[in-house]
Design a protein around this motif. Structure first.
Motif, PDB file in Angstrom:
ATOM      1  N   ASN A   1     -10.151   8.835   1.103  1.00 25.11           N
ATOM      2  CA  ASN A   1      -9.008   8.063   1.578  1.00 25.11           C
ATOM      3  C   ASN A   1      -8.087   8.911   2.452  1.00 25.11           C
ATOM      4  O   ASN A   1      -6.902   8.631   2.576  1.00 25.11           O
ATOM      5  CB  ASN A   1      -8.217   7.494   0.391  1.00 25.11           C
ATOM      6  CG  ASN A   1      -7.524   8.588  -0.413  1.00 25.11           C
ATOM      7  OD1 ASN A   1      -8.011   9.722  -0.475  1.00 25.11           O
ATOM      8  ND2 ASN A   1      -6.414   8.247  -1.054  1.00 25.11           N
TER       9      ASN A   1
ATOM     10  N   ASP B   1      -2.693   5.473  -1.863  1.00 25.19           N
ATOM     11  CA  ASP B   1      -3.878   4.717  -1.452  1.00 25.19           C
ATOM     12  C   ASP B   1      -4.497   5.309  -0.190  1.00 25.19           C
ATOM     13  O   ASP B   1      -5.710   5.257   0.003  1.00 25.19           O
ATOM     14  CB  ASP B   1      -3.504   3.254  -1.191  1.00 25.19           C
ATOM     15  CG  ASP B   1      -2.926   2.575  -2.416  1.00 25.19           C
ATOM     16  OD1 ASP B   1      -3.632   2.537  -3.445  1.00 25.19           O
ATOM     17  OD2 ASP B   1      -1.765   2.110  -2.357  1.00 25.19           O
TER      18      ASP B   1
ATOM     19  N   MET C   1       0.845  -1.194   0.000  1.00 25.50           N
ATOM     20  CA  MET C   1       0.000   0.000   0.000  1.00 25.50           C
ATOM     21  C   MET C   1       0.884   1.249   0.000  1.00 25.50           C
ATOM     22  O   MET C   1       1.875   1.314   0.723  1.00 25.50           O
ATOM     23  CB  MET C   1      -0.911   0.000   1.240  1.00 25.50           C
ATOM     24  CG  MET C   1      -1.915   1.151   1.268  1.00 25.50           C
ATOM     25  SD  MET C   1      -2.862   1.220   2.817  1.00 25.50           S
ATOM     26  CE  MET C   1      -3.592  -0.424   2.848  1.00 25.50           C
TER      27      MET C   1
END
Length: 406
Positions: free
Chosen positions: A264, A130, A1
């Protein structure tokens, strides 16, 4: 990630450490607008309830933080330079700059990329991340870009305060109250590092204006404060310059958000919530945010599930702490109502500021003003401290484990 943390304070750096420890495959960058070592303030205080999770999460950085910390025992309340009351307990303090140095070095060792002197004005430049962590403090730029979505509310305290240092070395956490012709003014002081203590001066708005602090320059402000606090400082100097910048008067900013999550982007630490400095929980809460979020990411397969879980759990746990902070702030904003008492009774009023105390508690407090009783309580505290240190695997016997009390 791919994760980007905006802000290299305790929340951002410790999250990067915690996430890397759980999955070294994470690509983590921490972005900080200031150069290395540029931080405000002097020392921060903490208790065993921070050391326990630090050692459990990362013993490597925990031991470095503990070794750089100073132990203080007891709290004393001084009225007019001579009348002294006491409260029990112990705690630790560490220079904020030292804390950040330890965390930055540990994060770098684990493969985190830290980019200093790089501001973020638009989150679109982080579009390939992300997860974006807003860990850039109470005046968070990340939060300000989406205040409506976070449901941000900012409340400002009434009392002006200024964060200073002093070459007076305190071995107790000390509250010193001095009465002036304009009203009461006081400081909160505790040891920060060898030869230096942190000294936070506070008063009401009315007293602040009457003493002319709204128009005095920095040097004149410090000289007047040294004169006012000559007795509790024992003639020692106050220090305004910290990392090249003079201290300035400010008012506490309480940050509240309806949610810490938007798309996010997740807020951590002071960007998400603040608690008044009189309860000494800001650093601990930032670090606990970091540990818990890293664990949620590790436990949940899907990112959005992990973020929602953290947001709901974290905000629920934070409510009573922010309420305690507001209560403590309100007590100090009305402190002059209690200061016509002797120091021991002021100490009791301060200890009881969060709520009901059983009648017998006052008798215990009176007994604790006796030197022999306090000595026994210190022995008890020392035993508890060593037991907790052994239980968490703390290295004992260093300079940081020793403290003197009169």
């Amino acid at each position: 990630m791919k994760i980007t943390c905006v802000g290299a304070g305790p929340a951002g750096l410790y999250f990067a450490i915690s996430a890397k420890l759980r999955d070294a495959g994470h690509d983590i960058t921490v972005i900080e607008r200031d150069p290395p070592g540029a931080t405000y303030g002097w020392g921060v205080v903490y208790w065993d309830n921070l050391l326990d999770p630090l050692y459990a999460n990362d013993a490597e950085s925990a031991q470095q933080i503990r070794s750089a910390s100073t132990l203080w025992q007891e709290q004393q309340i001084v009225l007019g330079g001579s009348d002294v009351g006491f409260l029990g307990g112990y705690g630790f303090s560490v220079n904020r700059s030292t804390l950040l140095d330890v965390l930055a070095e540990r994060a770098t060792d684990l493969g985190v990329n830290i980019r200093y002197e790089h501001g973020v004005d638009d989150l679109s430049e982080l579009a390939d991340s992300d997860l974006i962590i807003g860990s850039d403090g109470a005046n968070s730029k990340v939060r300000s870009l989406h205040e409506a979505e976070f449901g941000t509310r900012v409340e400002t305290g009434n009392n002006p305060y200024i964060w200073l240092g002093t070459d007076m070395v305190f071995d107790r956490f000390t509250f010193a109250f001095e009465q002036t012709s304009a009203g009461w003014i006081w400081f909160h002081a505790y040891p920060s590092s060898a030869g230096i203590s942190t000294c936070i001066v506070e008063c009401t708005e009315q007293t602040w204006k009457a003493l002319g602090f709204d128009s005095r320059d920095n040097e004149d402000t410090v000289r007047l404060l040294e004169k006012i606090f000559a007795a509790p400082l024992d003639g020692h100097s106050l220090i305004s310059q910290s990392r090249g910048q003079p201290a300035r008067w400010q008012r506490f900013t309480q940050v509240l958000n309806r949610t810490w999550l938007h798309d996010n982007v997740m807020l951590l630490g002071d960007a998400a919530h603040t608690t008044h400095f009189t309860i000494g929980s800001g650093t601990r809460l930032a670090i606990m945010d970091a540990v818990i979020l890293a664990q949620k990411l590790h436990d949940h397969e899907h990112l959005d599930t992990a973020l929602r879980d953290f947001d709901q759990q974290g905000r629920a746990a934070l409510r009573p702490l922010q309420a305690a902070g507001r209560t403590s702030m309100a007590w100090f904003e009305r402190a002059d109502r209690y200061l016509d008492r002797n120091a021991a009774d002021v100490a009791y009023a301060m200890a009881a500021r969060h709520g009901y105390q059983p009648p017998w508690q006052y008798r215990v407090h009176q007994a604790s003003q006796v030197s022999a009783v306090r000595k026994g309580l210190r022995w008890y505290d020392n035993g508890q401290r060593w037991y907790l240190a052994c239980r968490r695997g703390e290295a004992l016997g260093s300079r940081a484990d020793k403290a003197t009390t009169r």
